[in-house]
Design a protein around this motif. Structure first.
Motif, PDB file in Angstrom:
ATOM      1  N   PHE A 259      17.931  56.579  44.604  1.00 43.11           N
ATOM      2  CA  PHE A 259      17.141  55.571  45.382  1.00 43.11           C
ATOM      3  C   PHE A 259      16.276  56.282  46.686  1.00 43.11           C
ATOM      4  O   PHE A 259      15.136  56.007  46.898  1.00 43.11           O
ATOM      5  CB  PHE A 259      17.957  54.560  46.402  1.00 43.11           C
TER       6      PHE A 259
ATOM      7  N   TRP B  96      23.642  57.381  43.327  1.00 39.48           N
ATOM      8  CA  TRP B  96      23.071  56.289  43.617  1.00 39.48           C
ATOM      9  C   TRP B  96      21.993  56.389  44.635  1.00 39.48           C
ATOM     10  O   TRP B  96      20.880  56.078  44.689  1.00 39.48           O
ATOM     11  CB  TRP B  96      23.723  55.002  43.517  1.00 39.48           C
TER      12      TRP B  96
ATOM     13  N   VAL C 159      13.655  44.792  42.125  1.00 41.37           N
ATOM     14  CA  VAL C 159      14.130  45.915  41.490  1.00 41.37           C
ATOM     15  C   VAL C 159      15.394  45.571  40.829  1.00 41.37           C
ATOM     16  O   VAL C 159      16.303  44.889  41.521  1.00 41.37           O
ATOM     17  CB  VAL C 159      14.195  47.192  42.359  1.00 41.37           C
ATOM     18  N   SER C 160      15.742  46.080  39.554  1.00 42.34           N
ATOM     19  CA  SER C 160      16.963  45.841  38.975  1.00 42.34           C
ATOM     20  C   SER C 160      17.162  47.256  38.484  1.00 42.34           C
ATOM     21  O   SER C 160      16.379  48.197  38.279  1.00 42.34           O
ATOM     22  CB  SER C 160      16.429  45.143  37.609  1.00 42.34           C
ATOM     23  N   CYS C 161      18.613  47.583  38.481  1.00 44.54           N
ATOM     24  CA  CYS C 161      19.057  48.965  38.211  1.00 44.54           C
ATOM     25  C   CYS C 161      20.255  48.855  37.551  1.00 44.54           C
ATOM     26  O   CYS C 161      21.150  47.705  37.660  1.00 44.54           O
ATOM     27  CB  CYS C 161      19.223  49.688  39.633  1.00 44.54           C
TER      28      CYS C 161
ATOM     29  N   VAL D 168      17.296  43.384  45.236  1.00 40.47           N
ATOM     30  CA  VAL D 168      17.843  44.421  44.047  1.00 40.47           C
ATOM     31  C   VAL D 168      19.024  43.863  43.384  1.00 40.47           C
ATOM     32  O   VAL D 168      19.907  43.418  43.953  1.00 40.47           O
ATOM     33  CB  VAL D 168      18.342  45.797  44.733  1.00 40.47           C
TER      34      VAL D 168
ATOM     35  N   ILE E 173      26.307  51.463  44.011  1.00 40.21           N
ATOM     36  CA  ILE E 173      25.136  50.761  44.125  1.00 40.21           C
ATOM     37  C   ILE E 173      24.948  50.076  45.439  1.00 40.21           C
ATOM     38  O   ILE E 173      23.921  50.212  46.103  1.00 40.21           O
ATOM     39  CB  ILE E 173      24.749  49.854  42.782  1.00 40.21           C
TER      40      ILE E 173
ATOM     41  N   SER F 279      21.711  43.947  40.320  1.00 31.82           N
ATOM     42  CA  SER F 279      22.646  45.180  39.826  1.00 31.82           C
ATOM     43  C   SER F 279      24.129  44.533  39.552  1.00 31.82           C
ATOM     44  O   SER F 279      24.381  43.460  40.125  1.00 31.82           O
ATOM     45  CB  SER F 279      22.934  46.316  40.646  1.00 31.82           C
TER      46      SER F 279
ATOM     47  N   ALA G 266      16.152  52.460  36.888  1.00 28.23           N
ATOM     48  CA  ALA G 266      15.494  51.501  37.777  1.00 28.23           C
ATOM     49  C   ALA G 266      14.449  50.833  37.106  1.00 28.23           C
ATOM     50  O   ALA G 266      13.299  51.560  36.773  1.00 28.23           O
ATOM     51  CB  ALA G 266      15.308  51.907  39.255  1.00 28.23           C
ATOM     52  N   THR G 267      14.155  49.533  37.254  1.00 24.02           N
ATOM     53  CA  THR G 267      12.970  48.863  36.992  1.00 24.02           C
ATOM     54  C   THR G 267      12.462  48.188  38.000  1.00 24.02           C
ATOM     55  O   THR G 267      13.092  47.486  38.652  1.00 24.02           O
ATOM     56  CB  THR G 267      13.120  48.027  35.619  1.00 24.02           C
ATOM     57  N   GLY G 268      11.114  47.723  38.207  1.00 17.31           N
ATOM     58  CA  GLY G 268      10.608  46.767  39.143  1.00 17.31           C
ATOM     59  C   GLY G 268       9.674  45.843  38.811  1.00 17.31           C
ATOM     60  O   GLY G 268       9.105  46.352  37.664  1.00 17.31           O
TER      61      GLY G 268
END
Length: 201
Positions: free
Chosen positions: A85, A81, A33-35, A99, A107, A101, A56-58
């Motif tokens: 989540f 955040w 996951v990227s946020c 993750v 975060i 970020s 957020a992308t995954g």
């Protein structure tokens, strides 16, 4: 178009956006996951205010990127955040392994609170921006080229070895950068514990 037509179209769009934002996350597990957050100005109560749009992308089970969620918050805080989540988790986000970020403490706190089994990877794009501010513009192309060689290696061992080479290079050319980079290596290289197939996803 009349005002009423525009209003009706906006209502339809609002419903579509809401359905998308609250949909079940059922094409997981989302191991990676990227946020990030965007700061935007919006009209609220007749005045313009700044808000934070949390994103957020995954990587889904088929190996494709997917936008998992978007939430507007008054600020990019730990509580914002954490709430974001928790909403993702309630919708089906589970089994997160890593993750990515920036180094925002809010975060990191939210990740440890809501996704305690996930590792954290510091975003190299944000880190590179920080590095660029530490040297004159004329020297940045050289430092940038060296920094990016770290992530162009074929395997984990080579990545770590090249990172040490870059730190050694910086000790000679940019001593103040060397310490900053060396302290961040564990955070920057967390991805090396994941399969090579997902390094660039």
């Amino acid at each position: 178009l009349s005002k009423s037509q525009v209003s009706e179209m906006a209502k339809d769009l609002d419903c579509m956006v809401e359905d998308f934002r609250t949909r079940p996350l059922d094409t997981g597990p989302y191991l990676y996951v990227s946020c990030d957050a965007l700061t935007m100005k919006v009209r609220e109560g007749g005045r313009v205010v700044k808000t934070s749009v949390l994103l957020a992308t995954g990587v889904n089970a088929e190996g494709y990127r997917e936008l998992l969620g978007m939430q507007v918050a008054t600020s990019e805080s730990a509580s914002s955040w954490t709430g974001f989540f928790r909403d993702l988790k309630a919708r089906g986000l589970n089994e997160v392994y890593l993750v990515t970020s920036d180094a925002h403490l809010g975060i990191q706190h939210a990740i440890s609170d809501v996704l305690p089994n996930a590792s954290w990877q510091r975003c190299r794009t944000h880190f590179a921006k920080n590095l660029s501010a530490m040297v004159p513009k004329t020297q940045w192309p050289t430092l940038s080229a060296m920094f990016h060689t770290i992530f162009q290696q074929p395997d984990s061992e080579s990545v770590c070895s090249q990172a040490k080479e870059v730190v050694a290079f910086c000790e000679q050319k940019f001593p103040h950068v060397a310490d900053y980079l060396e302290e961040a290596l564990d955070e920057l290289l967390a991805f090396t514990n994941t399969p090579k197939s997902v390094w660039k996803k």
